[in-house]
Design an enzyme around this catalytic site. Sequence first.
Site, short mmCIF file in Angstrom:
data_model
loop_
_atom_site.label_atom_id
_atom_site.label_comp_id
_atom_site.label_asym_id
_atom_site.label_seq_id
_atom_site.Cartn_x
_atom_site.Cartn_y
_atom_site.Cartn_z
N SER A 63 26.48 68.44 13.00
CA SER A 63 25.41 67.45 12.78
C SER A 63 24.48 67.78 11.61
CB SER A 63 24.58 67.28 14.04
OG SER A 63 25.23 66.38 14.90
N LYS A 66 24.56 65.27 8.98
CA LYS A 66 23.80 64.01 9.07
C LYS A 66 22.69 63.98 8.01
CE LYS A 66 24.79 62.96 13.96
NZ LYS A 66 25.54 63.92 14.71
N TYR A 188 33.40 59.92 9.91
CA TYR A 188 32.34 60.68 10.60
C TYR A 188 32.84 62.10 10.97
CZ TYR A 188 29.32 62.27 14.37
OH TYR A 188 28.50 63.04 15.17
N TYR A 240 17.30 66.56 18.37
CA TYR A 240 17.48 65.60 19.47
C TYR A 240 16.34 65.71 20.48
CZ TYR A 240 21.75 67.36 17.41
OH TYR A 240 22.65 67.87 16.53
N VAL A 258 26.27 71.36 16.42
CA VAL A 258 26.90 72.03 17.56
C VAL A 258 27.87 73.14 17.14
CG1 VAL A 258 26.63 70.21 19.29
CG2 VAL A 258 28.67 70.24 17.84
#
Length: 304
Positions: A63, A66, A188, A240, A258
Site C-alpha cells: 500500500s 498508493k 492494482y 487506515y 502489508v
Amino acid sequence: MDYKKIIQEIHEEVMPFRGDGNVASYIPELEKIQPDQFGMYLKCLGGADYEIGASQTKFSIQSISKVFSTTMAYELLGEALWEFVGVEPSGDPFNSIMQLEYEDGKPRNPMINAGAFVISDILYSRLDNPKEDLLKFVRIIAGEEDIHPNAAVIASEKSTGYRNASLANFIKSFGRIENDINDLLDFYYFQCSIEMTCRQLAHAFQIFANHGKLPGDNVQFLTSSQIKRMNALMQTCGFYDESGDYTFKVGIPGKSGVGGGIAALFPQEYSVAVWSPRLNTKGNSVMGIKALELLTTKTGLSIF
Ligand code: GLN
C-alpha cells in the site's frame, strides 16, 4: 542532531518486539518472508544518510504504492481528483466495503483499497502505458533503475483477492469505475507488488519532505500546496483505522503497506523508511511503528 547514534539506539530498542505480530498471510506469497527482519534508512535533506539492519533488502511495497499512484493521478487531474475520491479518514480497515454503500460508492480517501481502485482506474484510462509509466515515475523519484514488480506476488494476490474483486465491482456498480475489473485489478496488483529497499523508498519520499523536488534537482512534482495535501492525507489516512494512534505516537506523515514497510518524512528535514514484516492487527508493521515513535521521541522533532 546525532542521527547515527539515534538510529543505533532505535535498533537496540525495537529488538524486544521482534516476535510480536504476524506476517500478512492472506497473500500467501508474503507469508514466505523471513519474519524477524528489521531495516531502517534515514535520508537528511542536507545530504547525510544513516542506515541500519536490512536497509537494502527488497520487500513488497504494497500500500505504500498508493502514495505514488495518487501523486500521478493528482498530477494529471489537479484538484478535480477530489471529485472522484474523498480526503476524509475512514476509521475502518484498509479493505472495508461498508461506507461505500451509504456514500454512493465514493471512496473516503486514496490510502485505502477502495480509493486506490478509483485512482488506478483514472491512471488506467489516461495513461498510454499505465504499468510502464508508474514504474518509470517510481524509478525517477527513487533515483534507481533496479526496481521491479514481483510476478509471484501478483499471481498470489489475484488467486486470493476475493475481497478486492468485490470492492472494485461494488464501486463499478455506482458507475465510478470505467475499466474492466480484471484489467484494473491486474494494474492494482502490479503496483502493490513492486519491490523496493528502505534506501529507495527514503530517496523517493524526499519529494514530500522538500516541497515536491528531489534535493539538487529542479524537476517539480505537484505544487508545494499539493505536496502539503499529500502529506495531510498520509498523516490522517496512511495507516487506515490506526491513523489516529499512529499520529498520536509518531507525529509525522507516513504510509504503511502489508509488506511491513513504512515510508515517512519530516518536512524540510528528512525522509525515512523502515521495514519489518510482522504486522499488528491493523496491518501495520509492529517494529516499524515502534522505530518511528522512537525516532520522533529521541529527535524531539514532529510536525506537532
Ligand atoms: N495489495 C494489498 C491488498 O490489496 C495491499 C494492502 C495493504 O498494503 N494494506 O490487500
